[in-house]
Scaffold this active site. Structure first.
Site, mmCIF file in Angstrom:
data_model
loop_
_atom_site.group_PDB
_atom_site.id
_atom_site.type_symbol
_atom_site.label_atom_id
_atom_site.label_comp_id
_atom_site.label_asym_id
_atom_site.label_seq_id
_atom_site.Cartn_x
_atom_site.Cartn_y
_atom_site.Cartn_z
ATOM 1 N N ARG A 1 0.967 -1.159 0.111
ATOM 2 C CA ARG A 1 -0.062 -0.009 0.109
ATOM 3 C C ARG A 1 0.857 1.242 -0.052
ATOM 4 N NH1 ARG A 1 -3.337 -2.997 3.347
ATOM 5 N NH2 ARG A 1 -5.130 -3.930 1.983
ATOM 6 N N LYS B 1 3.414 11.739 -11.041
ATOM 7 C CA LYS B 1 2.642 10.571 -11.915
ATOM 8 C C LYS B 1 3.453 9.299 -11.937
ATOM 9 C CE LYS B 1 -0.025 13.553 -15.075
ATOM 10 N NZ LYS B 1 -0.199 13.577 -16.544
ATOM 11 N N GLU C 1 10.444 17.499 -24.775
ATOM 12 C CA GLU C 1 9.639 17.916 -23.776
ATOM 13 C C GLU C 1 10.035 19.674 -23.440
ATOM 14 O OE1 GLU C 1 7.008 16.637 -22.784
ATOM 15 O OE2 GLU C 1 7.355 14.492 -23.140
ATOM 16 N N LYS D 1 7.542 23.652 -15.287
ATOM 17 C CA LYS D 1 6.610 22.501 -15.083
ATOM 18 C C LYS D 1 6.022 22.650 -13.543
ATOM 19 C CE LYS D 1 5.344 17.720 -15.286
ATOM 20 N NZ LYS D 1 5.852 16.175 -15.767
ATOM 21 N N GLU E 1 -4.591 17.839 -12.530
ATOM 22 C CA GLU E 1 -4.682 17.640 -13.682
ATOM 23 C C GLU E 1 -6.230 17.915 -14.300
ATOM 24 O OE1 GLU E 1 -2.391 15.168 -16.144
ATOM 25 O OE2 GLU E 1 -3.726 15.182 -18.101
ATOM 26 N N ARG F 1 -2.991 22.257 -15.962
ATOM 27 C CA ARG F 1 -1.933 21.204 -16.186
ATOM 28 C C ARG F 1 -2.086 20.601 -17.376
ATOM 29 N NH1 ARG F 1 0.223 16.621 -11.749
ATOM 30 N NH2 ARG F 1 1.942 15.861 -13.196
ATOM 31 N N ASN G 1 -0.084 18.637 -22.259
ATOM 32 C CA ASN G 1 -0.242 17.775 -23.118
ATOM 33 C C ASN G 1 -0.153 17.966 -24.261
ATOM 34 O OD1 ASN G 1 -1.124 15.804 -20.969
ATOM 35 N ND2 ASN G 1 -3.385 16.332 -20.810
ATOM 36 N N HIS H 1 0.747 15.828 -27.037
ATOM 37 C CA HIS H 1 0.746 14.333 -26.658
ATOM 38 C C HIS H 1 -0.714 13.478 -27.073
ATOM 39 C CE1 HIS H 1 3.812 15.624 -23.915
ATOM 40 N NE2 HIS H 1 3.922 14.470 -23.456
ATOM 41 N N HIS I 1 0.780 10.335 -28.390
ATOM 42 C CA HIS I 1 0.525 9.037 -27.755
ATOM 43 C C HIS I 1 -0.243 8.398 -28.866
ATOM 44 C CE1 HIS I 1 0.525 10.157 -23.203
ATOM 45 N NE2 HIS I 1 1.555 10.022 -23.828
ATOM 46 N N HIS J 1 9.256 8.298 -26.793
ATOM 47 C CA HIS J 1 8.132 9.090 -26.361
ATOM 48 C C HIS J 1 8.570 10.726 -26.735
ATOM 49 C CE1 HIS J 1 5.002 10.574 -23.745
ATOM 50 N NE2 HIS J 1 5.913 11.612 -23.254
HETATM 51 N N1 LIG Z 1 5.351 10.673 -15.373
HETATM 52 C C1 LIG Z 1 5.302 11.649 -16.134
HETATM 53 O O1 LIG Z 1 4.773 12.490 -15.898
HETATM 54 C C2 LIG Z 1 6.044 11.105 -17.485
HETATM 55 C C3 LIG Z 1 6.246 12.322 -18.238
HETATM 56 C C4 LIG Z 1 7.071 12.444 -19.590
HETATM 57 C C5 LIG Z 1 7.576 10.970 -19.999
HETATM 58 N N2 LIG Z 1 7.232 10.044 -19.020
HETATM 59 C C6 LIG Z 1 7.834 8.748 -19.452
HETATM 60 O O2 LIG Z 1 8.852 8.619 -19.479
HETATM 61 C C7 LIG Z 1 9.410 7.468 -20.552
HETATM 62 C C8 LIG Z 1 10.407 7.962 -21.437
HETATM 63 O O3 LIG Z 1 11.558 8.537 -20.382
HETATM 64 P P1 LIG Z 1 13.000 8.118 -21.149
HETATM 65 O O4 LIG Z 1 12.960 8.729 -22.362
HETATM 66 O O5 LIG Z 1 14.104 8.455 -19.837
HETATM 67 O O6 LIG Z 1 12.995 6.797 -21.458
HETATM 68 P P2 LIG Z 1 13.805 5.404 -20.675
HETATM 69 O O7 LIG Z 1 13.924 5.446 -19.223
HETATM 70 O O8 LIG Z 1 13.635 4.291 -21.343
HETATM 71 O O9 LIG Z 1 15.374 5.972 -20.945
HETATM 72 C C9 LIG Z 1 16.134 5.928 -22.309
HETATM 73 C C10 LIG Z 1 17.081 5.191 -22.559
HETATM 74 O O10 LIG Z 1 18.286 5.698 -22.053
HETATM 75 C C11 LIG Z 1 18.778 5.087 -21.004
HETATM 76 N N3 LIG Z 1 19.462 5.656 -19.874
HETATM 77 C C12 LIG Z 1 18.669 6.611 -18.988
HETATM 78 N N4 LIG Z 1 20.005 7.366 -18.461
HETATM 79 C C13 LIG Z 1 21.064 6.879 -18.939
HETATM 80 C C14 LIG Z 1 22.109 7.602 -18.766
HETATM 81 N N5 LIG Z 1 22.542 8.419 -17.775
HETATM 82 N N6 LIG Z 1 23.290 6.957 -19.442
HETATM 83 C C15 LIG Z 1 23.074 6.038 -20.237
HETATM 84 N N7 LIG Z 1 21.716 5.453 -20.921
HETATM 85 C C16 LIG Z 1 20.944 5.977 -19.919
HETATM 86 C C17 LIG Z 1 17.804 4.029 -20.540
HETATM 87 O O11 LIG Z 1 18.120 2.788 -20.110
HETATM 88 C C18 LIG Z 1 17.200 3.847 -21.978
HETATM 89 O O12 LIG Z 1 17.911 2.932 -22.876
HETATM 90 C C19 LIG Z 1 8.053 7.291 -21.221
HETATM 91 O O13 LIG Z 1 7.638 5.801 -20.446
HETATM 92 C C20 LIG Z 1 7.052 8.117 -20.888
HETATM 93 O O14 LIG Z 1 5.511 7.674 -20.696
HETATM 94 C C21 LIG Z 1 6.514 10.077 -17.862
#
Ligand SMILES: NC(=O)c1ccc[n+]([C@@H]2O[C@H](COP(=O)([O-])OP(=O)(O)OC[C@H]3O[C@@H](n4cnc5c(N)ncnc54)[C@H](O)[C@@H]3O)[C@@H](O)[C@H]2O)c1
Length: 357
Positions: A114, A136, A178, A216, A226, A230, A234, A237, A241, A255
């Site tokens: 939990r 999130k 972003e 942000k 949201e 907020r 999007n 997005h 998406h 993404h």
């Molecule tokens: N929660 C939210 O508000 C929110 C907002 C935006 C995106 N997201 C989510 O975030 C995800 C995308 O994030 P991302 O682009 O970081 O993806 P990711 O976590 O898959 O990272 C991208 C790649 O970089 C590598 N990596 C990360 N840090 C590294 C480093 N310092 N050195 C070498 N390699 C490294 C990872 O292993 C991966 O291969 C999606 O799932 C998206 O939906 C969430």
């Protein structure tokens, strides 16, 4: 640099001089679990462990890298491993990675027993300027992005740009998408600054990361759950998406890449509605196309992309909402998209792709 982000301490700067050591000392007798993926295990874990000897005995949970692993199956494996290691409710999880690790690790921490305390240490630009901020958590279900998740706050977020030294170039650009979004919806001078950048080193300068965090923060604090403003975040997005989900089971696109394509589409609809000037639209398209490759989007794909857009959790009722851009730095939420507009914008993307290949 310390900020209060909707009640959560966020620090930007070298980990060693941050408050992480003090925070860890409040969990002295607790078990600690560090969640990493394959790449952050290799590129980031050693730096963290060398900086904080208190973490030497932490359990390491290794996730497979890649968006296709942001799934319930992986969550189940992590929950099972936490049980096996007898992790209790008063223990601590540290999420060391990009958005995959912060989203999935946050979801695991929010639901295990939990909810147990967790800290985000984002290592990708995307996670530093976006995914780790705003509380999130989430996972994908089938091809639907972030279909299941929670709003759960970490105890703190530590952002150390040193991690970006090992981040591959395409992932720098994902985070940049972003940052461009933040600028386009909220801050014209920031947009001017970002579009004039000359290289990656300028892009990941702390002042740019900080500006995105501040923007942000300002939006999230004005609307934590949201229900209104907020939704500005999007921008890009709604189409993004839809496209990301479409490509997920084919040749997945990142993404940030999908959001960049989505921003072109949504700026195009804004221009067609005469909300955004032709000059502003052209400039936005020009800047984004120069950075992000255009994948082929065949006309047979349109219906599926549209179905994914209809399935998006951002919708209210039967309407598909998007963010209307009025000028760089100014946007409006809750604009309704018609199917005709979606079709036209997808056709426009498809033609752009054909012309650029
Ligand atoms: N929660 C939210 O508000 C929110 C907002 C935006 C995106 N997201 C989510 O975030 C995800 C995308 O994030 P991302 O682009 O970081 O993806 P990711 O976590 O898959 O990272 C991208 C790649 O970089 C590598 N990596 C990360 N840090 C590294 C480093 N310092 N050195 C070498 N390699 C490294 C990872 O292993 C991966 O291969 C999606 O799932 C998206 O939906 C969430």
């Amino acid at each position: 640099m310390k900020l209060d982000f909707d009640g959560i301490p966020v620090e930007l700067g070298p980990l060693e001089t941050s408050n992480l050591g003090n925070l860890l000392s409040t969990y002295l007798d607790c078990n600690k679990v560090i969640i990493v993926d394959e790449n952050t295990h290799d590129a980031c874990l050693e730096y963290l462990l060398l900086s904080f000897p208190a973490l030497q005995n932490a359990e390491i949970m290794l996730l497979p890298a890649g968006e296709e692993n942001k799934t319930m199956e992986v969550v189940f494996q992590v929950w099972s491993a936490l049980l096996e290691y007898r992790i209790q409710r008063n223990d601590l999880i540290l999420n060391l990675g990009g958005g995959l690790v912060t989203d999935l690790g946050g979801f695991v921490a929010a639901t295990y027993k939990r909810g147990i305390d967790f800290i985000h240490i984002p290592t990708s630009l995307m996670a530093m300027v976006d995914a780790a901020l705003g509380s999130k958590t989430g996972i994908d279900v089938n091809d639907v992005k972030n279909a299941v998740g929670t709003f759960t706050a970490p105890k703190a977020i530590f952002i150390d740009p040193t991690f970006l030294e090992t981040l591959p170039a395409e992932d720098i650009f994902n985070g940049f998408a972003e940052m461009l979004k933040h600028a386009l919806i909220l801050d014209e001078p920031y947009w001017m600054r970002l579009k004039a950048l000359n290289n990656d080193a300028e892009l990941i300068a702390s002042e740019n990361i900080l500006r995105s965090i501040q923007l942000k923060k300002e939006v999230v604090e004005s609307d934590p759950h949201e229900s209104g403003r907020r939704k500005l975040l999007n921008f890009g997005h709604t189409f993004g998406h839809g496209l990301e989900s479409y490509f997920l089971s084919r040749k997945p696109i990142d993404h940030g890449h999908a959001v960049a394509l989505g921003m072109i589409a949504e700026a195009y609809v804004s221009f067609k509605r005469k909300a955004l000037s032709f000059e502003a639209y052209q400039e936005i398209e020009h800047v984004l196309i120069a950075i992000f490759p255009m994948p082929p989007i065949p006309e047979e794909a349109f219906e599926e992309v549209m179905n994914h857009m209809k399935n998006d959790k951002k919708n209210a009722g039967n309407s598909i909402n998007f963010v209307l851009l009025k000028a760089p730095g100014s946007a409006e939420i809750n604009a309704e998209l018609s199917e005709k507009e979606i079709g036209e914008a997808l056709l426009h993307l498809s033609l752009l792709a054909r012309n650029s290949n």
